[in-house]
Design a protein around this motif. Structure first.
Motif, PDB file in Angstrom:
ATOM      1  N   ALA A 460    -126.634  62.939  -0.280  1.00 32.63           N
ATOM      2  CA  ALA A 460    -127.378  64.059   0.288  1.00 32.63           C
ATOM      3  C   ALA A 460    -127.989  63.610   1.605  1.00 32.63           C
ATOM      4  O   ALA A 460    -128.096  62.412   1.872  1.00 32.63           O
ATOM      5  CB  ALA A 460    -128.467  64.517  -0.689  1.00 32.63           C
ATOM      6  N   PRO A 461    -128.397  64.554   2.448  1.00 29.50           N
ATOM      7  CA  PRO A 461    -129.029  64.177   3.717  1.00 29.50           C
ATOM      8  C   PRO A 461    -130.326  63.413   3.478  1.00 29.50           C
ATOM      9  O   PRO A 461    -131.029  63.640   2.493  1.00 29.50           O
ATOM     10  CB  PRO A 461    -129.313  65.538   4.385  1.00 29.50           C
ATOM     11  CG  PRO A 461    -128.433  66.516   3.681  1.00 29.50           C
ATOM     12  CD  PRO A 461    -128.257  66.012   2.293  1.00 29.50           C
ATOM     13  N   GLU A 462    -130.665  62.527   4.394  1.00 27.99           N
ATOM     14  CA  GLU A 462    -131.890  61.738   4.259  1.00 27.99           C
ATOM     15  C   GLU A 462    -133.142  62.599   4.336  1.00 27.99           C
ATOM     16  O   GLU A 462    -134.233  62.170   3.961  1.00 27.99           O
ATOM     17  CB  GLU A 462    -131.938  60.643   5.324  1.00 27.99           C
ATOM     18  CG  GLU A 462    -130.950  59.526   5.075  1.00 27.99           C
ATOM     19  CD  GLU A 462    -131.060  58.415   6.109  1.00 27.99           C
ATOM     20  OE1 GLU A 462    -132.140  58.286   6.721  1.00 27.99           O
ATOM     21  OE2 GLU A 462    -130.068  57.696   6.307  1.00 27.99           O
ATOM     22  N   THR A 463    -132.994  63.827   4.839  1.00 25.94           N
ATOM     23  CA  THR A 463    -134.134  64.740   4.873  1.00 25.94           C
ATOM     24  C   THR A 463    -134.620  65.097   3.478  1.00 25.94           C
ATOM     25  O   THR A 463    -135.703  65.650   3.318  1.00 25.94           O
ATOM     26  CB  THR A 463    -133.758  66.038   5.617  1.00 25.94           C
ATOM     27  OG1 THR A 463    -132.522  66.528   5.112  1.00 25.94           O
ATOM     28  CG2 THR A 463    -133.635  65.775   7.105  1.00 25.94           C
ATOM     29  N   MET A 464    -133.842  64.763   2.453  1.00 21.41           N
ATOM     30  CA  MET A 464    -134.259  65.055   1.083  1.00 21.41           C
ATOM     31  C   MET A 464    -135.127  63.963   0.489  1.00 21.41           C
ATOM     32  O   MET A 464    -135.636  64.113  -0.626  1.00 21.41           O
ATOM     33  CB  MET A 464    -133.022  65.280   0.195  1.00 21.41           C
ATOM     34  CG  MET A 464    -132.279  66.559   0.520  1.00 21.41           C
ATOM     35  SD  MET A 464    -131.121  67.053  -0.781  1.00 21.41           S
ATOM     36  CE  MET A 464    -132.266  67.462  -2.105  1.00 21.41           C
TER      37      MET A 464
END
Length: 633
Positions: A460-464
């Protein structure tokens, strides 16, 4: 030399986190003058200028410090506090020892390999002619070690004065801070290894007297922080964006017995401060059986709370009452069973980890067989297996030892038994809420944990990071499970959905269940017990926590190119020569089934854009060239 407290003018000292005036600090100047460019020059000669002499000291607070940490989560917290104070005073922190002006080593005395690693590092530092400060349990518990001669020392309860010691050491002085009667403040500056995880020490020392334990010599008798001070710290770190709080100590269960309170009182006070949306979770640290037997129902109620992980580390160390008595563990196997059975019955999805010491002095084949049977009976998902290490100065070091060949044989046998377990069978297809707080060691997966603290690896994106999500378990491994994020959970602190996250990053959700397994890195649990409670087994090996150096996290760019590169990396992994072991074998097998040549829509758009741009540039160049030739004719 004497401890610095004996040399302070006026006997006072600085408030936590503040420097003492230099004139008030007792120091022992080293014989060699580090600040002369020519040691043989006459003392009356002029001092070289800074540009002529690289050894002239810099302005205090401008140097670079290399921090290396060994041992438990309590040690990790101490390092984060020391790093925070050094950073607050202007020092730079580096994970490259070669670039540093001074080394700060935070040591662990639990096992012989840890102390041997410290000895090696001290020798390396001295050979590199770097100023050195040693902190942690080794100098506190064994201050007269030959290896510590000429080295500055910070005691386990003196971490709030690390700046003073570093400054004086950089000047060429030897400083030792070891004696103190009060605990360091909890509100000191702190640089966390992971900005989403707060390791909160609730007490130091313990009430036990285990015959093999050296940590008691360093951490001493039980000393608990007040409930109010801990609750205040919890409020503060939640406001700072922390998403997991780890309660840490040498024995969490003994908390408060020196100040007239107990663990359930503290836990209930902390839980009352946690956000009701469960955006911040609490993890209770290692707890020995004797001190929770009378509070099992209250603790089970806390572990069932939505904001508390249903996980507890309860070391048993041996399945034989005779060996437990020789260890002076102050409980029986039956009492350990009571703890496990009660918590498993009262707490839905309860996960319990334990520790085992193989080859304790006097352990017979029958004693070891009882340990094997106990582990088989409970089929625990996390067991840390250690060979016995005699620690100098402990009663067990004087006991008759089991031959090393037998100790190694037993540890291998128990490891084989444990590795045959399949604790995560049946999880495929289940949907679990996970809390995502780490990037896995492979740099590809993000690491989340279920309510039972089972590790779930997702792409998943690191923004998560720092969010909570619902994930479907797609496959299982031996040490963790793989999942696919279905949706993020909107909370008071993180009002995002999966669609919002993916729109922001312009990607589609994906989860490759065949990727390489990548366990997250954690510090060892419990300095008093022999090792961590990680799912992966360590058979007599010391965990080097140098990876846990508390450095300020640099902002990471969250853009389309970075995410696509991470995705391509996840699809095409470079081949590396690795030492074969069960974990590596499993990783290679899962990788073999990976989609190595599948191109996504975003990939094709990027390549198409690059090709169009290239042709456009060539076209323009051709047009300009043609125009120029025509005009010249």
């Amino acid at each position: 030399m004497e401890d610095i407290e004996d040399l302070l003018i006026g006997g006072g000292g600085a408030p936590p986190g503040y420097r003492l005036p230099i004139t008030a600090v007792g120091v022992k100047p080293k014989k060699k003058n580090l600040f002369k460019s020519n040691p043989s020059a006459d003392d009356s000669s002029n001092q070289p200028s800074p540009t002529q002499n690289p050894l002239v000291p810099k302005i205090p607070g401008t140097q670079t410090i290399y921090v290396k940490t060994f041992g438990c989560s309590h040690n990790q917290s101490d390092s984060e506090y020391m790093a925070g104070q050094l950073s607050a005073f202007g020092y730079l922190l580096s994970d490259n020892p070669e670039d540093a002006d001074l080394w700060l080593i935070n040591t662990c005395t639990v096992k012989s390999p840890s102390q041997s690693a410290m000895d090696t590092l001290i020798t390396k530092c001295k050979n590199a002619k770097k100023p050195l400060v040693v902190a942690g349990c080794v100098p506190q518990g064994s201050r007269d070690l030959k290896e510590l001669e000429g080295v500055s020392i910070v005691g386990v309860q003196q971490i709030d004065r690390v700046v003073e010691v570093v400054e004086e050491t950089l000047k060429g002085h030897e400083v030792r801070l070891l004696n103190r009667k009060t605990l360091p403040a909890l509100d000191l500056p702190k640089v966390r290894k992971n900005k989403f995880i707060e390791i909160l020490p609730i007490n130091v020392g313990c009430l036990g007297a285990c015959t093999y334990c050296k940590t008691k010599h360093a951490r001493g008798h039980l000393g608990s922080y007040t409930v109010d001070s801990l609750v205040k710290r919890v409020r503060s770190v939640i406001n700072e964006g922390v998403r997991e709080i780890w309660l840490s100590s040498e024995d969490t269960g003994a908390y408060g017995r020196d100040i007239g309170v107990n663990l359930p009182i503290l836990l209930n006070a902390i839980v009352a401060e946690l956000p009701p949306d469960a955006s911040t979770m609490l993890r209770i640290g290692m707890t020995n059986p004797p001190f929770i037997l009378e509070h099992l129902k209250e603790i089970a109620k806390v572990l069932s709370h939505p904001c508390v992980y249903s996980f507890l580390h309860v070391p048993v160390q041996s399945g034989s009452d005779a060996i437990l008595s020789a260890m002076n563990r102050e409980y029986t196997v039956s009492e350990f069973r009571t703890v496990v059975d009660t918590l498993t019955e009262l707490v839905p999805g309860m996960q319990i980890a334990t520790d085992i010491i193989c080859g304790f002095p006097g352990e017979t084949d029958e004693d070891f067989c009882e340990t094997i049977n106990l582990i088989k009976e409970y089929n625990l998902p996390q067991v840390h297996i250690s060979q016995f290490y005699p620690r100098p100065g402990t009663p067990a070091a004087r006991m008759k030892k089991v031959p090393s060949a037998i100790v190694k044989k037993r540890s291998r046998e128990l490891t084989s038994v444990f590795e045959a377990f399949t604790p995560y069978n049946g999880m495929e297809g289940r949907v679990e809420r996970i809390w995502i707080t780490e990037i896995a060691a492979d740099g590809i997966h993000l690491v989340g944990h279920t309510k039972g603290y089972i590790q779930v690896l997702v792409i998943a994106p690191e923004t998560m990071l720092g969010t909570s999500a619902m994930a479907k378990i797609t496959s299982i491994g031996r040490w963790s499970v793989f999942g696919e994020v279905i949706e993020t959970i909107s909370t008071k602190h993180h009002k995002t959905t999966l669609e919002d996250t993916l729109t922001r990053d312009k990607v589609s959700p994906c989860s490759n269940t065949h990727e390489t397994c990548a366990c997250s890195t954690e510090p060892e649990s419990c300095a008093c017990e022999l090792g961590s409670c990680k799912g992966a087994v360590s058979v007599g090996d010391e965990v080097d926590s140098s990876r846990n150096i508390p450095l300020p996290e640099e902002p990471k760019r969250k853009n389309l190119i970075e995410w696509v590169l991470r995705r391509r990396k996840s699809q095409v992994m470079p081949k590396r020569e690795e030492t074969e072991n069960p974990i590596v074998t499993e990783r290679k097998q899962t990788l073999a089934g990976g989609r190595l040549d599948e191109w996504g829509v975003v990939d094709m758009i990027l390549v198409g854009g690059i090709l169009i741009s290239t042709f456009t540039i060539f076209g323009l160049l051709f047009h300009v060239g043609s125009t120029t030739l025509s005009s010249s004719w």
